[in-house]
Design a protein around this motif. Structure first.
Motif, PDB file in Angstrom:
ATOM      1  N   ASP A  79      19.783  22.119 -14.665  1.00 14.61           N
ATOM      2  CA  ASP A  79      20.209  23.383 -14.051  1.00 14.61           C
ATOM      3  C   ASP A  79      21.178  23.155 -12.896  1.00 14.61           C
ATOM      4  O   ASP A  79      22.025  24.011 -12.609  1.00 14.61           O
ATOM      5  N   ILE A  80      21.049  22.014 -12.212  1.00 24.10           N
ATOM      6  CA  ILE A  80      21.928  21.745 -11.074  1.00 24.10           C
ATOM      7  C   ILE A  80      22.801  20.512 -11.312  1.00 24.10           C
ATOM      8  O   ILE A  80      23.460  20.031 -10.394  1.00 24.10           O
ATOM      9  N   LYS A  81      22.740  19.978 -12.536  1.00 21.79           N
ATOM     10  CA  LYS A  81      23.546  18.798 -12.909  1.00 21.79           C
ATOM     11  C   LYS A  81      23.324  17.642 -11.932  1.00 21.79           C
ATOM     12  O   LYS A  81      24.254  17.104 -11.330  1.00 21.79           O
ATOM     13  N   HIS A  82      22.063  17.255 -11.793  1.00 19.71           N
ATOM     14  CA  HIS A  82      21.696  16.204 -10.845  1.00 19.71           C
ATOM     15  C   HIS A  82      20.710  15.255 -11.506  1.00 19.71           C
ATOM     16  O   HIS A  82      19.943  15.653 -12.385  1.00 19.71           O
ATOM     17  N   SER A  83      20.757  13.990 -11.100  1.00 20.21           N
ATOM     18  CA  SER A  83      19.782  13.016 -11.590  1.00 20.21           C
ATOM     19  C   SER A  83      19.395  12.075 -10.466  1.00 20.21           C
ATOM     20  O   SER A  83      20.185  11.826  -9.539  1.00 20.21           O
ATOM     21  N   VAL A  84      18.154  11.589 -10.549  1.00 17.13           N
ATOM     22  CA  VAL A  84      17.638  10.667  -9.533  1.00 17.13           C
ATOM     23  C   VAL A  84      16.817   9.591 -10.222  1.00 17.13           C
ATOM     24  O   VAL A  84      16.412   9.733 -11.378  1.00 17.13           O
ATOM     25  N   VAL A  85      16.538   8.521  -9.480  1.00 16.50           N
ATOM     26  CA  VAL A  85      15.651   7.488  -9.983  1.00 16.50           C
ATOM     27  C   VAL A  85      14.224   7.853  -9.582  1.00 16.50           C
ATOM     28  O   VAL A  85      14.004   8.647  -8.658  1.00 16.50           O
ATOM     29  N   ALA A  86      13.262   7.287 -10.306  1.00 17.07           N
ATOM     30  CA  ALA A  86      11.862   7.475  -9.968  1.00 17.07           C
ATOM     31  C   ALA A  86      11.150   6.145 -10.158  1.00 17.07           C
ATOM     32  O   ALA A  86      11.391   5.442 -11.142  1.00 17.07           O
ATOM     33  N   VAL A  87      10.289   5.799  -9.206  1.00 15.50           N
ATOM     34  CA  VAL A  87       9.594   4.516  -9.251  1.00 15.50           C
ATOM     35  C   VAL A  87       8.132   4.746  -9.620  1.00 15.50           C
ATOM     36  O   VAL A  87       7.509   5.715  -9.178  1.00 15.50           O
ATOM     37  N   ALA A  88       7.588   3.870 -10.447  1.00 18.38           N
ATOM     38  CA  ALA A  88       6.204   4.002 -10.881  1.00 18.38           C
ATOM     39  C   ALA A  88       5.267   3.987  -9.674  1.00 18.38           C
ATOM     40  O   ALA A  88       5.413   3.168  -8.764  1.00 18.38           O
ATOM     41  N   CYS A  89       4.313   4.911  -9.677  1.00 17.07           N
ATOM     42  CA  CYS A  89       3.366   5.035  -8.570  1.00 17.07           C
ATOM     43  C   CYS A  89       2.075   5.652  -9.117  1.00 17.07           C
ATOM     44  O   CYS A  89       2.045   6.121 -10.261  1.00 17.07           O
ATOM     45  N   THR A 134      30.112   0.412  -9.514  1.00 17.53           N
ATOM     46  CA  THR A 134      29.583   1.071  -8.318  1.00 17.53           C
ATOM     47  C   THR A 134      29.541   0.104  -7.143  1.00 17.53           C
ATOM     48  O   THR A 134      29.910   0.450  -6.014  1.00 17.53           O
ATOM     49  N   LEU A 135      29.115  -1.123  -7.402  1.00 19.15           N
ATOM     50  CA  LEU A 135      29.057  -2.128  -6.337  1.00 19.15           C
ATOM     51  C   LEU A 135      30.457  -2.531  -5.882  1.00 19.15           C
ATOM     52  O   LEU A 135      30.709  -2.681  -4.685  1.00 19.15           O
ATOM     53  N   TYR A 136      31.363  -2.703  -6.831  1.00 17.30           N
ATOM     54  CA  TYR A 136      32.713  -3.166  -6.507  1.00 17.30           C
ATOM     55  C   TYR A 136      33.482  -2.127  -5.685  1.00 17.30           C
ATOM     56  O   TYR A 136      34.194  -2.474  -4.738  1.00 17.30           O
ATOM     57  N   THR A 137      33.343  -0.866  -6.055  1.00 16.96           N
ATOM     58  CA  THR A 137      34.071   0.197  -5.356  1.00 16.96           C
ATOM     59  C   THR A 137      33.298   0.736  -4.160  1.00 16.96           C
ATOM     60  O   THR A 137      33.860   1.466  -3.345  1.00 16.96           O
ATOM     61  N   THR A 138      32.020   0.365  -4.054  1.00 16.48           N
ATOM     62  CA  THR A 138      31.089   0.910  -3.040  1.00 16.48           C
ATOM     63  C   THR A 138      31.170   2.435  -3.001  1.00 16.48           C
ATOM     64  O   THR A 138      31.163   3.047  -1.942  1.00 16.48           O
ATOM     65  N   LEU A 139      31.210   3.029  -4.194  1.00 16.24           N
ATOM     66  CA  LEU A 139      31.232   4.474  -4.349  1.00 16.24           C
ATOM     67  C   LEU A 139      30.438   4.841  -5.601  1.00 16.24           C
ATOM     68  O   LEU A 139      30.396   4.071  -6.561  1.00 16.24           O
ATOM     69  N   GLY A 140      29.838   6.033  -5.586  1.00 16.93           N
ATOM     70  CA  GLY A 140      29.149   6.470  -6.785  1.00 16.93           C
ATOM     71  C   GLY A 140      28.610   7.878  -6.642  1.00 16.93           C
ATOM     72  O   GLY A 140      28.339   8.334  -5.523  1.00 16.93           O
ATOM     73  N   VAL A 141      28.469   8.563  -7.768  1.00 14.53           N
ATOM     74  CA  VAL A 141      27.803   9.862  -7.787  1.00 14.53           C
ATOM     75  C   VAL A 141      26.342   9.625  -8.145  1.00 14.53           C
ATOM     76  O   VAL A 141      25.893   8.480  -8.262  1.00 14.53           O
ATOM     77  N   CYS A 142      25.601  10.722  -8.334  1.00 18.07           N
ATOM     78  CA  CYS A 142      24.160  10.578  -8.527  1.00 18.07           C
ATOM     79  C   CYS A 142      23.814   9.681  -9.712  1.00 18.07           C
ATOM     80  O   CYS A 142      22.937   8.812  -9.608  1.00 18.07           O
ATOM     81  N   GLY A 175      27.181  17.862  -4.393  1.00 16.28           N
ATOM     82  CA  GLY A 175      26.650  16.696  -5.083  1.00 16.28           C
ATOM     83  C   GLY A 175      25.726  15.828  -4.268  1.00 16.28           C
ATOM     84  O   GLY A 175      25.034  14.966  -4.818  1.00 16.28           O
ATOM     85  N   VAL A 176      25.697  16.024  -2.947  1.00 19.49           N
ATOM     86  CA  VAL A 176      24.909  15.171  -2.061  1.00 19.49           C
ATOM     87  C   VAL A 176      23.674  15.918  -1.558  1.00 19.49           C
ATOM     88  O   VAL A 176      23.769  17.066  -1.113  1.00 19.49           O
TER      89      VAL A 176
END
Length: 254
Positions: free
Chosen positions: A190-200, A157-165, A232-233
């Protein structure tokens, strides 16, 4: 390196000699031989925006290391009589740690980003937002087929500077954990999506999970859930601001 200075920059500085030291004065040559650029590495520049200000950071990446990751297995293998307790978590863990002793890219980049944040006088919370914005501004990879996505290792991802979710989420998890923060992944089947979550704090967290939602496909503040996914965005508009904390519109979360 954290300032973007390379050996090529240093080699362009003329060298002089001080006669008072007893050494003979030598006039630097008027022309110099251009430094040889290795064919196994390249300098990559990242650009992003935070608090209405533009930032950039450059680093050198190995083409050989990129090829190594690109050809590395992305299949989880296990014995049929001893399957993992959590199949998905075991699979994700393939992408959440360095797979090569030569890969120090995460630590190297974080050192540079934290130096930038310190220079700006950011608080710890602002530093986390600043570093997550670095990932959020990595362009979305529209070339990947939506129905058969194979994840990238963070180095890819870093090398290509591209990425999906998923690619950008894995990278964000590694960044957050290396910074000392708890990090999780929210999947929305349901929407084929993923995200990060930070502890809070639990009372401020998303789904009462103890983790705050962080979108990775586009820039959104921590805790804000984008109203719409377009190709996707994650996107939003002024007439959808009432939806930015709606935790039900994307269906089931895992």
């Amino acid at each position: 390196r954290g300032l973007g200075i390379s050996n090529k920059d240093l080699s362009s500085i003329a060298v002089g000699y001080d006669p008072s030291s007893g050494q003979t004065t030598i006039t630097p040559p008027t022309t110099t031989t251009p430094p040889v650029t290795s064919t196994t590495s390249k300098t990559i520049k990242f650009t992003w925006r935070y608090n209405n200000k533009d930032y950039d950071y450059s680093d050198v990446f190995s083409s050989d290391l990129y090829s190594y990751y690109k050809n590395l297995s992305k299949v989880l293998t296990f014995s049929s009589d001893n399957p993992p307790t959590n199949l998905r978590e075991s699979y994700y863990n393939l992408f959440l740690s360095s797979q090569s002793s030569k890969d120090n890219s995460i630590d190297r980049i974080l050192t540079g980003l934290r130096a930038l944040a310190q220079k700006e006088g950011f608080s710890e919370d602002q530093t986390v937002e600043f570093i997550l914005a670095f990932i959020q501004y990595i362009p979305y990879d529209y070339s990947k087929p939506q129905n058969a996505i194979v994840p990238n290792y963070p180095y890819e991802t870093l090398y290509t500077t591209l990425g999906v979710c998923s690619d950008k989420t894995f990278l964000a998890v590694m960044f957050l954990r290396r910074l000392g923060y708890g990090a999780a992944i929210f999947d929305f089947p349901d929407i084929k999506h993923s995200v990060v979550a930070v502890a809070c704090p639990v009372d401020q967290s998303t789904y009462g999970s103890g983790y705050c939602y962080v979108e990775t496909t586009n820039y959104f503040p921590i805790g804000v859930i984008p109203p719409t996914i377009n190709a996707g965005v994650a996107v939003s508009s002024d007439d959808q601001l009432n939806l930015i904390f709606d935790t039900t519109r994307w269906g089931k979360v895992e």
